[in-house]
Write an enzyme that holds these catalytic residues in place. Structure first.
Site, PDB file in Angstrom:
ATOM      1  CG  ASP A  96      -5.693  -5.495   2.420  1.00  6.38           C
ATOM      2  OD1 ASP A  96      -6.298  -6.576   2.640  1.00  6.38           O
ATOM      3  OD2 ASP A  96      -5.516  -5.043   1.273  1.00  6.38           O
ATOM      4  CG  HIS A 114      -4.078  -0.964  -0.933  1.00 13.84           C
ATOM      5  ND1 HIS A 114      -3.806  -0.886   0.411  1.00 13.84           N
ATOM      6  CD2 HIS A 114      -4.612  -2.198  -1.134  1.00 13.84           C
ATOM      7  CE1 HIS A 114      -4.161  -2.020   1.006  1.00 13.84           C
ATOM      8  NE2 HIS A 114      -4.637  -2.837   0.078  1.00 13.84           N
ATOM      9  CG  MET A 130      -0.837   4.093   6.410  1.00  9.78           C
ATOM     10  SD  MET A 130      -1.723   5.667   6.413  1.00  9.78           S
ATOM     11  CE  MET A 130      -2.146   5.797   4.676  1.00  9.78           C
ATOM     12  CB  SER A 159      -0.956  -0.019   1.197  1.00 16.14           C
ATOM     13  OG  SER A 159      -1.886   1.054   1.108  1.00 16.14           O
ATOM     14  CB  THR A 160       1.242   4.144   2.327  1.00 11.84           C
ATOM     15  OG1 THR A 160      -0.160   4.196   2.550  1.00 11.84           O
ATOM     16  CG2 THR A 160       1.820   5.542   2.275  1.00 11.84           C
TER      17      THR A 160
END
Length: 359
Positions: A303, A207, A300, A181-182
């Protein structure tokens, strides 16, 4: 010294051009793109890979705050909001902007020159903060707590913690699944560009909003030795192919008598995301079991943590990015804490660890 790549986003053509003219006086900053709305900015972000972005609030199609909230959790860029009003300053900083500057009401030569000088200083601060600190976001890291009744945590090294009786994965059967993600867009590049052209098939969930994933897949395809494409329902897996989950579609691994293929279908958000790393990892655990390798990267939330644990319980080899090299040590930490991570390692070592596990 490399020049700072800057993207200027403002709906006023006049302000973009005037501002750009003054910024060009700073030889350490290179303006790589100028966009008039969020959608044009989105395209330029993946095309030019800017280091820093300046962003207006009032824009057509999507306002700047909505763009920040949609973009930054998934594709982090240090962003300086430039607006004619300070009313939404707090909202902008809460949405992830690193700084806020007020446009001069009188945009005459001296006023705009002084403003441009302030903005250049802010650009340098944003760039230096992003490149010299970790984590690189202002998001508060979740507190790391020892997991109760879980697998014993490992040290932050690449020592193989698997049972000595476990065999390496045979290349002809292997499936590699990656989730991030991030900060993941750059982390994944550093890993997959090291994979040889004959690497077993790779499935990725990063993501990203719809529209970004296709361009990101095209970017990876230009960089990698393997072929890369955005997922389409029914795509067959093969050696040398990377499939990236499409934005707003859930990516799953499936198997029939012909071999592996993917399902890519619209679906509800799982663990807050579509595509979801948990959805991918759960399907890999079910379809590939011990023939899989899973790795979870910076991001973050949590998930992918439960899905990676399911993969490990199914016999897969599982890897987590370590805290020191994460932009945000959230997803890997959650996976580590519940015993889903077999080996925790720095980002720069993960590609080798994956390849070394293949026979």
């Amino acid at each position: 010294m490399n020049r700072i790549k800057l993207l200027v986003v403002d709906d006023s053509i006049l302000f973009r051009e005037v501002l750009s003219r003054y910024i060009k006086n700073d030889s350490s900053i290179e303006i790589v793109g100028k966009a008039g709305d969020a959608y044009s900015a989105r395209d330029m972000i993946l095309k030019y890979e800017p280091d820093v972005m300046t962003l207006d609030i009032e824009m057509p199609k999507m306002d700047g705050i909505a763009f920040l909230k949609k973009l930054l959790p998934q594709y982090y860029i240090p962003t300086i909001v430039v607006s004619s009003s300070e009313k939404q300053k707090k909202d902008c900083l809460s949405a992830g902007a690193v700084d806020f500057l007020t446009k001069p009401s009188n945009q005459s030569g001296k006023n705009i020159e002084a403003f441009a000088a302030d903005l250049c200083n802010a650009i340098h601060r944003a760039y230096n903060k992003s490149n010299n600190s970790s984590p690189k976001t202002d998001v508060k890291e979740p507190e790391q707590k020892p997991a109760e009744n879980k697998a014993k945590p490992q040290n932050n090294d690449t020592t193989d913690k698997r049972p000595k009786t476990r065999s390496k994965i045979i290349r002809s059967n292997a499936i590699i699944a990656l989730g991030a993600s991030t900060g993941g867009t750059e982390a994944l590049v550093k890993v997959v560009k090291e994979f040889p052209a004959d690497t077993p098939p790779v499935l990725i969930v990063q993501h990203m909003p719809a529209g970004f994933t296709k361009m990101y897949a095209e970017r990876l395809d230009r960089i990698c030795k393997m072929d890369v494409k955005e997922a389409e329902d029914g795509d067959r897996l093969r050696k040398g192919l990377i499939i990236l989950g499409a934005g707003e579609f859930q990516l799953r691994l499936q198997k029939d008598n012909k071999g592996y293929y993917v399902s890519s279908k619209p679906g509800e958000r799982v663990s807050g995301h579509c595509p979801s790393v948990d959805v991918l990892f759960n399907s890999v655990a079910e379809a590939a079991g011990p023939d899989a390798i899973g790795a979870i990267f910076t991001g973050m939330g949590r998930d992918g943590a439960d899905g990676l644990l399911k993969m490990r319980k199914a016999g897969a080899f599982t890897i987590g990015q370590d805290k020191e090299t994460c932009v945000v040590y959230g997803m890997p930490m959650e996976a580590y804490n519940i015993g889903a991570v077999e080996v925790q390692a720095p980002l720069e070592q993960i590609a080798k660890i994956i390849l070394d596990d293949l026979l």
